[in-house]
Scaffold this active site. Structure first.
Site, PDB file in Angstrom:
ATOM      1  N   ASP A 488       0.827  -1.211   0.000  1.00 47.04           N
ATOM      2  CA  ASP A 488       0.000   0.000   0.000  1.00 47.04           C
ATOM      3  C   ASP A 488       0.863   1.264   0.000  1.00 47.04           C
ATOM      4  O   ASP A 488       2.074   1.223   0.256  1.00 47.04           O
ATOM      5  CB  ASP A 488      -0.903  -0.027   1.246  1.00 47.04           C
ATOM      6  CG  ASP A 488      -2.206   0.730   1.041  1.00 47.04           C
ATOM      7  OD1 ASP A 488      -2.296   1.548   0.106  1.00 47.04           O
ATOM      8  OD2 ASP A 488      -3.132   0.510   1.836  1.00 47.04           O
ATOM      9  N   ASP A 558     -10.802   2.388  -2.952  1.00 44.28           N
ATOM     10  CA  ASP A 558     -11.290   2.141  -1.593  1.00 44.28           C
ATOM     11  C   ASP A 558     -12.806   2.179  -1.559  1.00 44.28           C
ATOM     12  O   ASP A 558     -13.421   1.779  -0.578  1.00 44.28           O
ATOM     13  CB  ASP A 558     -10.745   3.205  -0.630  1.00 44.28           C
ATOM     14  CG  ASP A 558      -9.360   2.832  -0.127  1.00 44.28           C
ATOM     15  OD1 ASP A 558      -8.937   1.688  -0.349  1.00 44.28           O
ATOM     16  OD2 ASP A 558      -8.697   3.703   0.482  1.00 44.28           O
TER      17      ASP A 558
HETATM   18  C1  GLA Z   1      -5.649   2.093   2.389  1.00 48.11           C
HETATM   19  C2  GLA Z   1      -6.112   0.942   1.539  1.00 48.11           C
HETATM   20  C3  GLA Z   1      -7.163   0.143   2.291  1.00 48.11           C
HETATM   21  C4  GLA Z   1      -6.596  -0.337   3.603  1.00 48.11           C
HETATM   22  C5  GLA Z   1      -6.071   0.843   4.409  1.00 48.11           C
HETATM   23  C6  GLA Z   1      -5.349   0.392   5.654  1.00 48.11           C
HETATM   24  O1  GLA Z   1      -6.635   3.037   2.551  1.00 48.11           O
HETATM   25  O2  GLA Z   1      -6.582   1.394   0.322  1.00 48.11           O
HETATM   26  O3  GLA Z   1      -7.596  -0.941   1.511  1.00 48.11           O
HETATM   27  O4  GLA Z   1      -5.574  -1.259   3.358  1.00 48.11           O
HETATM   28  O5  GLA Z   1      -5.174   1.628   3.643  1.00 48.11           O
HETATM   29  O6  GLA Z   1      -4.848   1.446   6.371  1.00 48.11           O
END
Ligand code: GLA
Length: 735
Positions: A488, A558
């Site tokens: 990420d 997201d």
């Molecule tokens: C980001 C990702 C999510 C999750 C969060 C965790 O927003 O896109 O899917 O993994 O981080 O903090």
């Protein structure tokens, strides 16, 4: 002022030039052609449908000259500004935005004049040093053309590769400083392509967090247009993709040129329509806040650009990208491997989990038939919310209620593989890593750095940071039986400065960061070829071919709401294969936007991407779990087609309200039809399918048999929507 008579005379005059050499790169159905003039100027005479290796010099000579443009090299009517220069530099008489702009260290001049000196066909399709690039499958013709600025002794190498079976070309540029003085590159595009017309529409993928990659289509107008990023990542709001299409082009008819940059950092992708209705497409590293010093003997290589032409509509263009990326870009180990159905705990628990909760979730995941359990953020250091822990990549055994090994084996005993989340590029102030290495982040020494999502960006260009990340992640992957990694990246750059770079090299940092990221990813992924990597950047904030060269799949957004996802998945499908686009079924009301959709609709949308679940299965009713179990089992039956079948966007009456996607392979055709809002007293029309094998018949799930031609000409009967957010999946089997 010219008299009326001379104006007429000027308008009737043509270009004066003579062509000494021509090169044609041919694929099965397309072609890219070049010509060199007496003066050594290199022009792109043609890009489009295959014509063959014929004389195309007339394309240059037949241009009617415009008024008030400069002659070149004192040759009357040799006006390169009106001609399709392959790689214009600042300093010729083409006074539009150049492809290359260099400042020479010895005298401060910025004028270059690159002229053809030689060309050669390479035996192999070259890889790019330090940058992701495509590899050859089938016949690839690689042409290297060398241009020289004779005054400064600087060479430009254009490497153009034609992938015959894919109707796709790639190009990268290398600049080599053979002079005795340093020079500074201020602009070096990966491609510059001039069309002698402006009747195009431009398609780009734009949006924001939560609504990534929405399709934007606009007619070109005079001036600049396109997308760019200066965020340090390709970004949520724009994608390094652009297509130029004929105004009449539809999903299945008409001409389309697609361009995509294999790069994850600051980019530009757009075009300029000039004073005389010509269009110049450019893609490359964003020249804003970029420069690069090249010492004598040093070289600089640009990212690779992918260029494809289709004359049967946008679907054909997309399918060419899909096939090309699957075969020639993504890591080979997983490229054609069916991907596991996963359950990710993020939306199920967020940071609030313990061993009991995780195992209860894993239990249910196993029950419904999921194959991979992914432990998201919060398992390491001290991380119970976003304010602490990033950087401390060691398991928090207290929170996990034991060792990570124990958790993994318990998950595995349930028949699931285990996957884990990292955000390696970041650091929290409240972390052991920060306490030990406060100087590892990017910041300008006297300024207070911006804190975003309670985190700072590590200066990846520092060797010690690269070594730390490679070693800590590799050690974890060696020590634990981890099958999948989610990589990420949750914030963009603001304090772009590196203490290790000299002051005249600070503008190299954003690109050096991406080179360092690629190096780290390369080391880790190559050392662990059996681990499936998925990248993510707060959703689709870095969804680009650069990341796809290391990570086989990317979390698209997201926003897990099925209806909001329609446009994101549809947009991404313009360039990226479905199997690279992750989509999960989540809870309702949806956590991001509160919408309630049925499980059927959520499943239908998510399974058109790389399928998984991201909700608290422990909170569902028995009947919901039974339904999910049946969905997963059905998905597995059709998984090959859904993940790797040819993806086609079918024409619908109202694209704002309806989406119809077809996946097809040698056995099945799966059609998903989703209507957002139900229209009162409307009659659902048949859906005409595309590109079926016209020699065979297809049987629907009720046993009814259609010929392929019936399905393509009359169409598949579809159900009338009975409520908002209505989805229906039709499976047809070849008989
Ligand atoms: C980001 C990702 C999510 C999750 C969060 C965790 O927003 O896109 O899917 O993994 O981080 O903090």
């Amino acid at each position: 002022m010219p008299t009326k008579l001379t104006e007429h005379k000027v308008a009737a005059e043509k270009m004066v030039l003579s062509v000494t050499d021509q090169f044609h790169l041919l694929t099965e159905n397309t072609q890219l052609s070049f010509a060199v003039t007496d003066q050594g100027n290199l022009f792109t005479t043609y890009f489009g449908k295959k014509l063959g290796a014929i004389d195309l010099s007339y394309v240059l000579k037949d241009v009617n000259r415009a008024s008030y443009l400069a002659d070149t090299y004192g040759i009357k009517n040799y006006k390169v500004e009106q001609l399709p220069l392959t790689y214009p530099s600042f300093g010729t008489t083409d006074l539009n935005q150049p492809a290359v702009h260099i400042e020479y260290g010895d005298d401060g001049s910025r004028i270059s004049d690159f002229r053809y000196i030689s060309h050669r066909y390479l035996v192999e399709k070259p890889a790019l040093e330090g940058l992701p690039s495509t590899h050859a499958i089938g016949k690839v013709t690689s042409l290297e053309i060398t241009l020289l600025d004779a005054v400064k002794n600087v060479k430009l190498y254009l490497t153009i590769c034609a992938f015959e079976a894919y109707d796709t070309f790639t190009q990268s540029i290398r600049l080599e400083n053979l002079s005795n003085a340093a020079l500074t590159i201020d602009r070096l595009m990966s491609t510059h392509l001039m069309f002698l017309k402006d009747k195009f529409e431009m398609i780009s993928l734009t949006g924001a967090w939560g609504r990534e990659a929405y399709v934007q289509r606009k007619a070109l107008t005079q001036g600049f247009q396109g997308v760019s990023s200066a965020r340090g990542a390709s970004g949520h709001g724009q994608n390094p993709f652009v297509a130029l299409v004929d105004p009449n082009t539809t999903q299945n008819t008409g001409e389309a040129y697609g361009f995509n940059l294999i790069y994850s950092g600051n980019f530009v992708a757009g075009c300029e329509v000039d004073m005389h209705q010509n269009t110049r497409v450019q893609l490359g590293i964003n020249p804003f806040d970029f420069s690069w010093t090249l010492e004598p003997t040093e070289s600089f290589t640009t990212p690779e650009v992918v260029m494809t032409f289709a004359d049967k509509g946008l679907n054909q263009m997309s399918q060419q990208f899909h096939q090309f990326y699957t075969d020639c870009l993504v890591p080979e180990n997983f490229a054609k491997k069916e991907r596991p159905v996963l359950l990710n705990n993020w939306e199920a628990t967020y940071f609030d989990f313990d061993r009991e909760k995780l195992l209860a979730l894993a239990d249910k995941a196993a029950y419904v038939g999921a194959e991979l359990f992914v432990l998201d953020d919060g398992w390491y250091g001290r991380r119970d919310d976003i304010t602490s822990g990033l950087g401390d990549w060691y398991p928090n055994e207290e929170k996990l209620g034991g060792t990570l090994d124990e958790l993994i084996s318990e998950v595995q005993q349930k028949g699931l593989q285990f996957g884990i989340w990292f955000e390696p590029e970041m650091i929290c102030e409240d972390s052991e890593l920060f306490r030990q290495h406060p100087d590892w982040m990017m910041k300008v020494p006297e300024r207070t750095p911006q804190i975003i999502r309670s985190q700072y960006v590590l200066d990846l260009t520092l060797t010690e940071v690269q070594e730390y990340l490679i070693s800590i992640i590799s050690t974890l992957l060696e020590k634990y039986d981890i099958s999948y990694v989610k990589w990420d990246m949750n914030r963009n750059f603001s304090d772009i400065y590196s203490t290790k770079l000299s002051k005249n090299r600070q503008k190299e940092l954003a690109h050096r960061y991406i080179l360092a990221l690629y190096h780290i990813l390369d080391e880790i992924t190559k050392a662990h070829p059996d681990v499936l990597f998925e990248s993510c950047a707060g959703g689709g904030g870095r969804f680009d071919p650069g990341m796809l060269a290391y990570t086989n799949q990317i979390w698209a957004s997201d926003n897990t709401d099925a209806i909001a996802r329609l446009a994101t998945q549809e947009g991404l499908s313009y360039a990226y294969p479905s199997v690279t686009v992750s989509g999960h079924v989540s809870a309702v009301p949806n956590h991001q936007i509160g919408r309630i959709t049925s499980l059927g609709t959520r499943t239908a949308v998510a399974q058109n991407g790389n399928f998984g679940y991201e909700l608290n299965l422990s909170a569902l009713t028995e009947s919901e779990l039974t339904k999910i179990k049946a969905d997963v089992s059905r998905y597995k039956t059709y998984r090959k087609t859904l993940q790797f079948g040819q993806h086609t966007r079918l024409e619908v009456d109202n694209p704002q309200n309806e989406h119809a996607w077809q996946k097809s392979d040698d056995k099945l055709v799966i059609v998903t039809m989703i209507q957002t809002l139900v229209k009162p007293n409307s009659v659902a029309k048949r859906l005409r399918l595309l590109d079926l094998d016209d020699k065979v018949n297809y049987q629907d799930e009720s046993g009814k048999i259609y010929t392929a031609n019936e399905l393509m000409s009359i169409g598949l009967p579809v159900e009338k929507p009975t409520h908002d957010y209505f989805a229906k999946v039709y499976v047809l089997t070849k008989v």
